[in-house]
Design an enzyme around this catalytic site. Structure first.
Site, mmCIF file in Angstrom:
data_model
loop_
_atom_site.group_PDB
_atom_site.id
_atom_site.type_symbol
_atom_site.label_atom_id
_atom_site.label_comp_id
_atom_site.label_asym_id
_atom_site.label_seq_id
_atom_site.Cartn_x
_atom_site.Cartn_y
_atom_site.Cartn_z
ATOM 1 N N TYR A 49 0.851 -1.191 0.000
ATOM 2 C CA TYR A 49 0.000 0.000 0.000
ATOM 3 C C TYR A 49 0.878 1.229 0.000
ATOM 4 O O TYR A 49 1.901 1.266 0.704
ATOM 5 C CB TYR A 49 -0.886 0.025 1.253
ATOM 6 C CG TYR A 49 -2.336 -0.165 0.908
ATOM 7 C CD1 TYR A 49 -2.954 0.675 -0.004
ATOM 8 C CD2 TYR A 49 -3.088 -1.178 1.490
ATOM 9 C CE1 TYR A 49 -4.285 0.497 -0.342
ATOM 10 C CE2 TYR A 49 -4.416 -1.364 1.161
ATOM 11 C CZ TYR A 49 -5.007 -0.518 0.242
ATOM 12 O OH TYR A 49 -6.322 -0.693 -0.091
ATOM 13 N N GLU A 51 -0.545 4.870 -0.350
ATOM 14 C CA GLU A 51 -1.360 6.069 -0.603
ATOM 15 C C GLU A 51 -0.513 7.313 -0.412
ATOM 16 O O GLU A 51 0.248 7.426 0.553
ATOM 17 C CB GLU A 51 -2.581 6.078 0.316
ATOM 18 C CG GLU A 51 -3.657 5.144 -0.226
ATOM 19 C CD GLU A 51 -4.721 4.774 0.787
ATOM 20 O OE1 GLU A 51 -4.417 4.773 1.977
ATOM 21 O OE2 GLU A 51 -5.840 4.483 0.364
ATOM 22 N N ASP A 195 -6.838 13.453 -25.252
ATOM 23 C CA ASP A 195 -6.823 12.067 -24.776
ATOM 24 C C ASP A 195 -6.090 11.245 -25.836
ATOM 25 O O ASP A 195 -6.632 10.962 -26.912
ATOM 26 C CB ASP A 195 -8.269 11.584 -24.594
ATOM 27 C CG ASP A 195 -8.345 10.160 -24.057
ATOM 28 O OD1 ASP A 195 -7.353 9.421 -24.188
ATOM 29 O OD2 ASP A 195 -9.404 9.788 -23.524
ATOM 30 N N THR A 221 -3.860 5.963 -21.817
ATOM 31 C CA THR A 221 -3.677 4.661 -21.185
ATOM 32 C C THR A 221 -2.230 4.272 -21.471
ATOM 33 O O THR A 221 -1.559 4.897 -22.300
ATOM 34 C CB THR A 221 -4.622 3.594 -21.772
ATOM 35 O OG1 THR A 221 -4.456 3.589 -23.189
ATOM 36 C CG2 THR A 221 -6.067 3.881 -21.419
ATOM 37 N N LYS A 224 -1.965 0.529 -24.826
ATOM 38 C CA LYS A 224 -2.351 0.382 -26.243
ATOM 39 C C LYS A 224 -1.072 0.450 -27.084
ATOM 40 O O LYS A 224 -0.231 -0.429 -26.928
ATOM 41 C CB LYS A 224 -3.388 1.445 -26.588
ATOM 42 C CG LYS A 224 -4.685 1.263 -25.773
ATOM 43 C CD LYS A 224 -5.793 2.169 -26.227
ATOM 44 C CE LYS A 224 -7.091 1.879 -25.499
ATOM 45 N NZ LYS A 224 -7.323 2.709 -24.314
ATOM 46 N N ARG A 230 -1.781 -2.509 -18.267
ATOM 47 C CA ARG A 230 -3.058 -1.803 -18.289
ATOM 48 C C ARG A 230 -3.012 -0.703 -17.237
ATOM 49 O O ARG A 230 -2.701 -0.966 -16.077
ATOM 50 C CB ARG A 230 -4.218 -2.737 -17.943
ATOM 51 C CG ARG A 230 -4.308 -3.985 -18.766
ATOM 52 C CD ARG A 230 -5.648 -4.632 -18.626
ATOM 53 N NE ARG A 230 -6.603 -3.860 -19.373
ATOM 54 C CZ ARG A 230 -6.740 -3.919 -20.696
ATOM 55 N NH1 ARG A 230 -5.987 -4.722 -21.412
ATOM 56 N NH2 ARG A 230 -7.623 -3.176 -21.309
HETATM 57 N N1 DSN Z 1 -11.738 0.159 -24.781
HETATM 58 C C1 DSN Z 1 -10.870 1.158 -25.389
HETATM 59 C C2 DSN Z 1 -10.843 1.014 -26.851
HETATM 60 O O1 DSN Z 1 -11.043 -0.087 -27.295
HETATM 61 O O2 DSN Z 1 -10.604 1.957 -27.569
HETATM 62 C C3 DSN Z 1 -11.227 2.490 -24.989
HETATM 63 O O3 DSN Z 1 -11.577 2.526 -23.651
#
Ligand code: DSN
Length: 410
Positions: A49, A51, A195, A221, A224, A230
């Site tokens: 933990y 925080e 984003d 994120t 990707k 993730r």
């Molecule tokens: N699930 C993601 C995507 O496939 O683009 C976005 O949150």
């Protein structure tokens, strides 16, 4: 051993490994991480933990966690040339939530891309917290070109006077002109959020313009095109550091996922290498090739092509919908997802399109010549949708083909 203690979960894991090995994954938001990322995300940092932030924790025993988070922050700043980074958001949604909470009050107005044009659920869609809390108006792509019409965005911005403009998309296959969005936001004194969840890796590889210097806030994120674990990430100017950090914790999250932050740090280091840049170049080459091969076979691609890692096929003239295509392709071992096309007459649960992307298959080492094969299999599958014998045959070929490519890249 897990197989003895929990055979149910163990079997599901074995099946998932087999599936990832023996199928072709074309979901543009997914990827496969390196062995190092996989190792650290499964490490004992998960036990801790922490925080708070490095040097200011609510728990003892954070000496080593502090090293991890500091390194992750430094690497993220260096990678994107950002003044500040918060590496704690558990996901892209939480990264967006922290930004909204830091500058908006409930009822404030947001201008974002509509979901059928490529906008995201957390960009003000009614069923999401962002649409429940804020008053969202949307811009769409142009009906003819299916590209963002910046004059139109400006016109809507001037009329609606939102407090925040959001750019960034989940299925827009073209370059996003952050400078133009910034000019519009400045003109109406709105904040700009970029984003970059989908295109973060391309930005690092200098294959897509960066929003740094144009957007007040950047969210992403890390799993990707960036090819990390993730998770989420926020980048911002120093002036917003305190607000953003206090919104992430204690504002919307508790303990950070230290094992994931450690894996983000490793992924950021990987993203600084020449190999990563080469990988990003290949993602785009593969995507363009796959797109062209499908166009040759008579498929209509939204906006007529792609500049990035993904594209959307409009299936209306094939007499099938997105859900059907997704299911039949999965049957032979090609994993895609149904996706809305601009101004889609069908609901999101069915859709008129499928979204195709190349980050994952590029991580497995596939190149342009493999794209020709994949396009042919997509076409054969959709054409022979009623012929079980042909579908079975395609499945066999795909299984043999896919199993040749590693799912644990270095
Ligand atoms: N699930 C993601 C995507 O496939 O683009 C976005 O949150």
């Amino acid at each position: 051993m897990l197989n003895k203690f929990d055979p149910e979960i163990y079997k599901a894991l074995r099946k998932e490994i087999e599936k990832q090995k023996n199928t072709i994954n074309l979901i543009p938001s997914e990827n496969i991480v390196s062995k190092n990322v996989l190792k650290i995300v499964g490490s004992i940092f998960t036990n801790k933990y922490a925080e708070g932030y490095p040097g200011k924790r609510y728990y003892g025993g954070c000496k080593f966690v502090d090293i991890v988070e500091k390194v992750a922050i430094e690497r993220a700043c260096k990678l994107f040339n950002s003044e500040h980074a918060n590496v704690q958001p558990h996901s892209g949604s939480q990264a967006n939530m922290a930004v909204y909470f830091s500058i908006l009050k409930p009822g404030d107005k947001i201008l974002a891309m509509d979901i059928s044009s490529g906008g995201h659920l957390t960009h003000g869609v009614k069923v999401n917290f962002s649409g429940m809390l804020y008053n969202t108006c949307f811009y769409s792509v142009d009906k003819e070109t299916e590209l963002i019409n910046y004059d139109k965005v400006r016109e809507i911005a001037l009329k609606e006077n939102p407090k925040l403009i959001i750019c960034g998309s989940s299925s827009y296959s073209r370059i996003i002109e952050f400078e133009k969005f910034s000019q519009i936001a400045k003109e109406i004194n709105a904040y700009l959020l970029a984003d970059i969840a989908h295109i973060a890796g391309l930005i690092i590889g200098n294959l897509h313009p960066t929003p740094i210097g144009y957007a007040d806030f950047i969210t992403s994120t890390t799993h990707k095109t960036l090819r990390g674990p993730r998770g989420g990430l926020i980048l911002c100017k120093k002036e917003f550091k305190e607000r953003i950090d206090s919104l992430v914790i204690p504002g919307i999250q508790g303990g950070p996922l230290v094992h994931v932050i450690a894996a983000k740090a490793v992924a950021f280091k990987e993203a600084m290498t020449k190999k990563f840049k080469k990988y990003q170049i290949q993602i785009i080459k593969n995507c363009k090739k796959l797109c062209e091969e499908l166009q040759k076979r008579g498929y209509r691609i939204v906006s007529g092509g792609t500049d990035n890692h993904l594209f959307v096929i409009d299936l209306r003239d094939k007499g099938i919908n997105g859900l059907f295509a997704q299911e039949i392709l999965e049957k032979v071992g090609i994993i895609t997802n149904k996706n809305l096309i601009p101004f889609d007459p069908l609901p999101p649960s069915i859709t008129s399109g499928i979204r195709i992307g190349t980050p994952c298959i590029t991580s497995r080492g596939m190149k342009e010549k493999e794209m020709e094969k994949i396009a042919e299999w997509i076409d054969e599958t959709l054409k022979n949708k009623g012929n079980e014998k042909i579908l079975k045959d395609i499945k066999k070929k795909i299984r043999r083909f896919a199993s040749e490519y590693p799912i644990y890249p270095e």
